[in-house]
Write an enzyme that holds these catalytic residues in place. Structure first.
Site, PDB file in Angstrom:
ATOM      1  N   ASN A  43       0.830  -1.212   0.000  1.00  0.00           N
ATOM      2  CA  ASN A  43       0.000   0.000   0.000  1.00  0.00           C
ATOM      3  C   ASN A  43       0.867   1.265   0.000  1.00  0.00           C
ATOM      4  O   ASN A  43       0.420   2.323   0.411  1.00  0.00           O
ATOM      5  CB  ASN A  43      -0.911   0.018   1.230  1.00  0.00           C
ATOM      6  CG  ASN A  43      -1.813  -1.207   1.292  1.00  0.00           C
ATOM      7  OD1 ASN A  43      -2.509  -1.530   0.339  1.00  0.00           O
ATOM      8  ND2 ASN A  43      -1.772  -1.900   2.418  1.00  0.00           N
ATOM      9  N   HIS A 129     -13.964  -1.486   6.381  1.00  0.00           N
ATOM     10  CA  HIS A 129     -12.833  -2.300   6.849  1.00  0.00           C
ATOM     11  C   HIS A 129     -13.168  -3.106   8.115  1.00  0.00           C
ATOM     12  O   HIS A 129     -13.960  -2.679   8.949  1.00  0.00           O
ATOM     13  CB  HIS A 129     -11.676  -1.343   7.144  1.00  0.00           C
ATOM     14  CG  HIS A 129     -10.366  -2.003   7.390  1.00  0.00           C
ATOM     15  ND1 HIS A 129      -9.862  -2.183   8.657  1.00  0.00           N
ATOM     16  CD2 HIS A 129      -9.449  -2.525   6.533  1.00  0.00           C
ATOM     17  CE1 HIS A 129      -8.675  -2.771   8.573  1.00  0.00           C
ATOM     18  NE2 HIS A 129      -8.404  -2.987   7.299  1.00  0.00           N
ATOM     19  N   GLU A 168     -15.712   4.721   4.326  1.00  0.00           N
ATOM     20  CA  GLU A 168     -14.316   4.882   3.947  1.00  0.00           C
ATOM     21  C   GLU A 168     -14.188   5.952   2.866  1.00  0.00           C
ATOM     22  O   GLU A 168     -15.130   6.208   2.117  1.00  0.00           O
ATOM     23  CB  GLU A 168     -13.742   3.551   3.438  1.00  0.00           C
ATOM     24  CG  GLU A 168     -13.610   2.528   4.548  1.00  0.00           C
ATOM     25  CD  GLU A 168     -12.853   1.268   4.130  1.00  0.00           C
ATOM     26  OE1 GLU A 168     -12.014   1.331   3.218  1.00  0.00           O
ATOM     27  OE2 GLU A 168     -13.124   0.222   4.728  1.00  0.00           O
ATOM     28  N   SER A 172     -10.923  -0.143   0.626  1.00  0.00           N
ATOM     29  CA  SER A 172      -9.606  -0.782   0.591  1.00  0.00           C
ATOM     30  C   SER A 172      -9.535  -2.000  -0.324  1.00  0.00           C
ATOM     31  O   SER A 172      -8.476  -2.318  -0.841  1.00  0.00           O
ATOM     32  CB  SER A 172      -9.183  -1.168   2.003  1.00  0.00           C
ATOM     33  OG  SER A 172     -10.135  -2.033   2.589  1.00  0.00           O
ATOM     34  N   ASP A 197     -12.961   7.121   7.399  1.00  0.00           N
ATOM     35  CA  ASP A 197     -11.701   6.372   7.499  1.00  0.00           C
ATOM     36  C   ASP A 197     -11.035   6.544   6.142  1.00  0.00           C
ATOM     37  O   ASP A 197     -11.466   5.968   5.150  1.00  0.00           O
ATOM     38  CB  ASP A 197     -11.999   4.897   7.800  1.00  0.00           C
ATOM     39  CG  ASP A 197     -10.739   4.027   7.793  1.00  0.00           C
ATOM     40  OD1 ASP A 197      -9.748   4.432   7.154  1.00  0.00           O
ATOM     41  OD2 ASP A 197     -10.768   2.936   8.404  1.00  0.00           O
ATOM     42  N   HIS A 200      -6.869   4.982   2.674  1.00  0.00           N
ATOM     43  CA  HIS A 200      -6.341   4.845   1.310  1.00  0.00           C
ATOM     44  C   HIS A 200      -6.478   6.112   0.463  1.00  0.00           C
ATOM     45  O   HIS A 200      -6.105   6.106  -0.703  1.00  0.00           O
ATOM     46  CB  HIS A 200      -7.015   3.663   0.608  1.00  0.00           C
ATOM     47  CG  HIS A 200      -6.738   2.364   1.284  1.00  0.00           C
ATOM     48  ND1 HIS A 200      -5.607   1.617   1.044  1.00  0.00           N
ATOM     49  CD2 HIS A 200      -7.414   1.708   2.258  1.00  0.00           C
ATOM     50  CE1 HIS A 200      -5.615   0.543   1.809  1.00  0.00           C
ATOM     51  NE2 HIS A 200      -6.695   0.571   2.563  1.00  0.00           N
ATOM     52  N   LYS A 232      -0.074   3.545   4.826  1.00  0.00           N
ATOM     53  CA  LYS A 232      -0.349   3.372   3.410  1.00  0.00           C
ATOM     54  C   LYS A 232       0.499   4.395   2.628  1.00  0.00           C
ATOM     55  O   LYS A 232       1.702   4.257   2.621  1.00  0.00           O
ATOM     56  CB  LYS A 232      -1.849   3.496   3.152  1.00  0.00           C
ATOM     57  CG  LYS A 232      -2.658   2.201   3.392  1.00  0.00           C
ATOM     58  CD  LYS A 232      -2.893   1.683   4.678  1.00  0.00           C
ATOM     59  CE  LYS A 232      -3.418   0.306   4.850  1.00  0.00           C
ATOM     60  NZ  LYS A 232      -4.556   0.227   5.770  1.00  0.00           N
TER      61      LYS A 232
HETATM   62  C1  LIG Z   1      -5.276  -0.500   6.785  1.00  0.00           C
HETATM   63  C2  LIG Z   1      -6.575   0.006   7.216  1.00  0.00           C
HETATM   64  C3  LIG Z   1      -6.885   0.191   8.568  1.00  0.00           C
HETATM   65  C4  LIG Z   1      -5.962  -0.264   9.652  1.00  0.00           C
HETATM   66  O1  LIG Z   1      -4.841   0.541   9.735  1.00  0.00           O
HETATM   67  P1  LIG Z   1      -3.495  -0.048  10.348  1.00  0.00           P
HETATM   68  O2  LIG Z   1      -2.732   1.158  10.692  1.00  0.00           O
HETATM   69  O3  LIG Z   1      -2.876  -0.879   9.270  1.00  0.00           O
HETATM   70  O4  LIG Z   1      -3.879  -0.849  11.545  1.00  0.00           O
HETATM   71  C5  LIG Z   1      -8.083   0.775   8.896  1.00  0.00           C
HETATM   72  N1  LIG Z   1      -8.973   1.121   7.954  1.00  0.00           N
HETATM   73  C6  LIG Z   1      -8.741   0.906   6.652  1.00  0.00           C
HETATM   74  C7  LIG Z   1      -9.758   1.315   5.650  1.00  0.00           C
HETATM   75  C8  LIG Z   1      -7.543   0.330   6.245  1.00  0.00           C
HETATM   76  O5  LIG Z   1      -7.308   0.092   4.963  1.00  0.00           O
END
Ligand SMILES: *Cc1c(COP(=O)(O)O)cnc(C)c1O
Length: 375
Positions: A43, A129, A168, A172, A197, A200, A232
């Site tokens: 990522n 997620h 999101e 993801s 969230d 990405h 990411k």
């Molecule tokens: C990767 C991810 C997470 C978790 O983040 P980490 O720092 O890897 O624990 C949370 N939400 C989404 C949408 C993700 O892709």
């Protein structure tokens, strides 16, 4: 034995997971058991995990602060480097206040479990997620999942002023974006809170890489809770939650995975700070990534493959069957390409897929090699 540790059922269904034997990831490539592969599974969308500026910052901070934060933030762990990172992060994203977490997983758990009680409802896009879904299941709130990006379905379920809507920025496993005009309109009309969230989208989309909201022209103030990760596009690891000062003060007091957990190591905070500074001026890297995405999609259009409606670095190829997905990933590996084989429960049953991720670090020749192997 009080526990059933048997994995035979998973094995049979093609769902057994194993750690791959990776020696190291070096950016556009990775090394496994001495052999070099093109890496289409990470990522690291802008290639920052290998950036000299970040390595130098981590190195300097290790010398100045040591390698560990030595305590949780409220004890003595929260140091000048953490404060500097929070302040520049808040300024970049136009947020009143932010706080740092060791991972996005723990940030989402902390937020949802701390904020919601049993009189609240949590509305989640059904493709959110695992960290969000699981937090919702563990929280005392009532959870309602709505069809992916289906604003009419969400509108039909919303009750006035009774909870939190979460979606999101960039999904993801699918690579498409949430509908933030729609979500913010519904949140406003029903006086519910809204959380993004943007794991990405951060760094990749929007003005100065500010993320999905900026990309879609939605003001940061329309969204009450901002979550983003540093693992990411920022190339490091860790996460933040941002919002009003009152929200952050509340979480400082009540978020147990924050209060009772050792703070981020100073070299990590310093590397993230270097990434935050670098990413704001990284239009060249963002353009490079867009060029690779276009090259891949234009090339794949000539192949007997079904692309998803994704204009981001995440380009899934849906296969369906679990074993067939593993088989395809294995055959690509034999041709020197490493891609993610994503199966349930990470994605819905029957939608196992190759998750290809592109990066500004990839060359034009890398994408051509991927297209040739897929053919
Ligand atoms: C990767 C991810 C997470 C978790 O983040 P980490 O720092 O890897 O624990 C949370 N939400 C989404 C949408 C993700 O892709």
């Amino acid at each position: 034995m009080p526990f059933n540790l048997c994995l035979a059922e998973r094995e049979e269904a093609g769902l057994r997971r194993r750690l791959p034997a990776i020696d190291k990831v070096t950016g556009r490539q990775l090394v496994s058991q001495g052999k070099t592969f093109l890496n289409f599974a990470g990522n690291d969308y802008l290639g920052l995990s290998q950036a000299p500026e970040l390595i130098k910052a981590a190195d300097a901070a290790a010398r100045e602060f040591g390698v560990g934060a030595v305590a949780s933030p409220l004890v003595v762990g929260h140091q000048a480097i953490h404060r500097q990172l929070e302040s520049e992060l808040a300024e970049w994203l136009g947020l009143d206040a932010v706080m740092l977490f060791s991972s996005g997983f723990s940030a989402n758990q902390a937020l949802i479990k701390t904020l919601l009680s049993k009189e609240h409802t949590l509305w989640q896009d059904r493709l959110n997620h695992a960290s969000l879904q699981e937090a919702g299941l563990l929280s005392p709130a009532k959870m309602q999942r709505f069809g992916h990006n289906d604003m009419a379905a969400l509108a039909a379920r919303l009750k006035d002023k009774s909870g939190l809507i979460v979606s999101e920025g960039v999904f993801s496993m699918d690579g498409d974006q949430g509908n933030w005009q729609g979500l913010s309109g519904l949140a406003e009309q029903t006086r519910n809170w809204l959380m993004i969230d943007d794991a990405h989208g951060l760094g990749v989309l929007g003005k100065q890489g500010r993320g999905t909201l900026s990309e879609q022209g939605v003001a940061a103030t329309k969204v009450h809770i901002h979550m983003g990760t540093f693992g990411k596009a920022l190339g490091v690891s860790g996460a933040f939650i941002g919002g009003s000062q009152a929200l952050i003060d509340y979480l400082h007091n009540h978020a147990r995975s924050y209060v009772y957990s050792t703070h981020l190591p100073p070299p990590q905070a310093a590397a993230i700070l270097a990434a935050v500074r670098l990413v704001q001026g990284a239009d060249d890297k963002r353009e490079q990534l867009q060029a690779r995405i276009k090259q891949f999609r234009d090339g794949a259009a000539h192949l007997p493959l079904t692309l998803m409606p994704s204009d981001t670095a995440i380009q899934p190829l849906i296969v369906g069957d679990e074993q067939a997905t593993l088989g395809l990933a294995q055959r690509l590996r034999e041709r020197g390409l490493w891609v993610g084989a994503i199966r349930p429960p990470t994605v819905p049953k029957g939608s196992s897929r190759l998750r290809l991720t592109l990066s500004a670090a990839h060359t034009q020749a890398d994408i051509n090699a991927l297209l040739a192997a897929l053919q």
